[in-house]
Design a protein around this motif. Structure first.
Motif, PDB file in Angstrom:
ATOM      1  N   MET A   4     -10.713  -1.503  -3.721  1.00 35.81           N
ATOM      2  CA  MET A   4     -10.041  -0.447  -4.477  1.00 35.81           C
ATOM      3  C   MET A   4      -9.101   0.396  -3.613  1.00 35.81           C
ATOM      4  SD  MET A   4     -10.791  -0.836  -7.603  1.00 35.81           S
ATOM      5  CE  MET A   4     -10.627   0.674  -8.580  1.00 35.81           C
ATOM      6  N   LYS A   5      -9.361   0.462  -2.317  1.00 36.66           N
ATOM      7  CA  LYS A   5      -8.577   1.382  -1.485  1.00 36.66           C
ATOM      8  C   LYS A   5      -7.636   0.691  -0.514  1.00 36.66           C
ATOM      9  CE  LYS A   5     -11.410   5.415  -2.002  1.00 36.66           C
ATOM     10  NZ  LYS A   5     -12.250   6.439  -1.384  1.00 36.66           N
ATOM     11  N   GLU A   6      -7.281  -0.543  -0.783  1.00 37.43           N
ATOM     12  CA  GLU A   6      -6.336  -1.223   0.106  1.00 37.43           C
ATOM     13  C   GLU A   6      -5.219  -1.847  -0.724  1.00 37.43           C
ATOM     14  OE1 GLU A   6      -8.638  -4.246   2.172  1.00 37.43           O
ATOM     15  OE2 GLU A   6      -9.073  -5.309   0.310  1.00 37.43           O
ATOM     16  N   THR A   7      -4.037  -1.951  -0.136  1.00 39.47           N
ATOM     17  CA  THR A   7      -2.931  -2.625  -0.814  1.00 39.47           C
ATOM     18  C   THR A   7      -3.181  -4.134  -0.764  1.00 39.47           C
ATOM     19  OG1 THR A   7      -1.626  -2.894   1.187  1.00 39.47           O
ATOM     20  CG2 THR A   7      -1.305  -0.831  -0.028  1.00 39.47           C
ATOM     21  N   LEU A   8      -2.349  -4.882  -1.478  1.00 42.61           N
ATOM     22  CA  LEU A   8      -2.483  -6.338  -1.471  1.00 42.61           C
ATOM     23  C   LEU A   8      -2.240  -6.897  -0.066  1.00 42.61           C
ATOM     24  CD1 LEU A   8      -0.512  -6.990  -4.781  1.00 42.61           C
ATOM     25  CD2 LEU A   8      -2.999  -7.006  -4.489  1.00 42.61           C
ATOM     26  N   GLY A  50       1.147  -3.784  -5.574  1.00 42.22           N
ATOM     27  CA  GLY A  50      -0.237  -3.335  -5.493  1.00 42.22           C
ATOM     28  C   GLY A  50      -0.452  -2.085  -4.666  1.00 42.22           C
ATOM     29  N   ASP A  51       0.541  -1.193  -4.596  1.00 41.78           N
ATOM     30  CA  ASP A  51       0.314   0.058  -3.875  1.00 41.78           C
ATOM     31  C   ASP A  51      -0.875   0.786  -4.494  1.00 41.78           C
ATOM     32  OD1 ASP A  51       2.346  -0.425  -2.158  1.00 41.78           O
ATOM     33  OD2 ASP A  51       3.710   1.103  -2.953  1.00 41.78           O
ATOM     34  N   VAL A  52      -1.688   1.392  -3.662  1.00 40.67           N
ATOM     35  CA  VAL A  52      -2.923   2.016  -4.122  1.00 40.67           C
ATOM     36  C   VAL A  52      -2.635   3.140  -5.126  1.00 40.67           C
ATOM     37  CG1 VAL A  52      -4.918   3.363  -3.343  1.00 40.67           C
ATOM     38  CG2 VAL A  52      -4.184   1.351  -2.044  1.00 40.67           C
ATOM     39  N   VAL A  65      -9.069  -8.989  -9.108  1.00 34.95           N
ATOM     40  CA  VAL A  65      -7.910  -9.317  -8.271  1.00 34.95           C
ATOM     41  C   VAL A  65      -8.368  -9.835  -6.916  1.00 34.95           C
ATOM     42  CG1 VAL A  65      -5.788  -8.472  -7.224  1.00 34.95           C
ATOM     43  CG2 VAL A  65      -6.607  -7.465  -9.360  1.00 34.95           C
ATOM     44  N   VAL A 118      -2.927  -3.429 -10.216  1.00 39.48           N
ATOM     45  CA  VAL A 118      -1.835  -4.185  -9.607  1.00 39.48           C
ATOM     46  C   VAL A 118      -0.996  -4.716 -10.756  1.00 39.48           C
ATOM     47  CG1 VAL A 118      -3.290  -4.888  -7.660  1.00 39.48           C
ATOM     48  CG2 VAL A 118      -2.891  -6.484  -9.523  1.00 39.48           C
TER      49      VAL A 118
END
Lengths: 220, 220
Positions: free
Chosen positions: A48-52, B78-80, A9, B89
């Motif tokens: 891996m640890k952040e939103t879009l 895409g919330d973690v 992604v 996602v």
């Protein structure tokens, strides 16, 4: 649980501005690898640890030195062959800025950065030509039902300035009387009480947007 | 090149229909795992060799037995923490169908399938409540500037039928005279020449959509 193999992604960010009467997008020139010399949107993989949204803001700052802009998700592109290096999908974001306020700079990893006319794009990497074209269409359609142009203009402007921005994005001329009538009807802008005098011309009234955050209005 | 670890890519499909005067969405009940008993949109992981659109169509057919619908990409979520099983996602798609034509069925893996009133959703898995709410908002805003309602109605309908569909989706009543005036102005529908007679009522003219594929028109 471990998910089976799936595309990577990424996120790519379209920053538009109107400069010297042209609709421009901020691009970075790739310095190495299979796309060396080609131009691309500032973009990168989502961690891996952040939103879009967080990824898009981080990447825009890291790769283009741009921050403090309001980003909106545009569309997710997932053609199988969009990146020759491997399968990825890209969540594209877009924003409009007043280009005078930004001094874009990029990392050593890239060969260059610059505002490019969306109607005369250089050779592009990945599927980014398609992404830019999609973004330009969305922008043109948003002009018709939102106040999105507020992000492109200074705080005070004339109705001619405003009409020019519309014309540059739409790529066609608008009837002056109809445009002004519609703008007033929907209360897109308000008079500031000041005038601008340029050379020997009749002074022109200055306006400001009624709202300086995203709002829906029927403009066209 | 091998990309570093990145979220998995899924797709989820919102199929809306108006049934018994209610806006409904097609949901599947999960049969096992951490979300057992909860309801979810038909969805799944995108495979390495298919586009996002192809994945959405495949999953909709595999998991809900629905095919031949026009899907449109809605938004990417895409919330973690959207899936307790791991980071993913989800590219959401949506479509409207005339529910009378579909007999949804699902695989043994799921505990059930059914049309659920979007305003009285059951306990939902993942972030799917948020996805459905986002879809309902988008649908309502698309009613105002497109002919999207064509997908919800039979080939011939009365103007009262059409207004009901609008009211059900918007969740509010519309003024009959204004609605009919606007519908005629934008040429959303055309008379078919037939009438429908119901009980002792005055017979009502039957109409059809002028276009039976997605088109932009200013309806509201």
């Amino acid at each position: 649980m471990h998910f089976p193999k799936s595309p990577a992604v990424a996120t790519d960010v379209l920053i538009f501005s109107v400069l010297e009467g042209k609709l421009c997008v901020l691009l970075i020139q790739i310095g190495s690898g299979p796309y060396k010399g080609k131009w691309a949107l500032p973009g990168g993989l989502v961690e891996m640890k952040e939103t879009l949204d967080e990824a898009a803001l981080r990447i825009l700052e890291e790769k283009a030195g741009v921050r403090g802009v309001y980003l909106e998700q545009l569309y997710t592109f997932g053609d199988v062959d969009r990146d020759v290096r491997g399968r990825s999908v890209s969540v594209a974001y877009f924003a409009l800025v007043n280009g005078d306020h930004y001094n874009p700079r990029t990392t050593d990893y890239y060969a260059g950065i610059g505002w490019k006319d969306v109607r005369r794009l250089p050779a592009m990497a990945f599927d980014h030509k398609k992404v830019v074209e999609f973004g330009v269409k969305r922008l043109a359609s948003k002009l018709a039902y939102s106040n999105i142009a507020y992000a492109l203009l200074p705080r005070e402007f004339t109705l001619s300035d405003l009409q020019s921005v519309y014309e540059v994005i739409l790529g066609r001329t608008l009837d002056k009387r109809n445009f002004r009538k519609k703008i007033q009807e929907v209360k897109l802008v308000k008079e500031t009480g000041s005038m601008r005098r340029t050379g020997a011309n009749r002074p022109a009234k200055l306006y400001a947007f009624s709202q300086s955050r995203p709002t829906l209005v029927d403009v066209l």
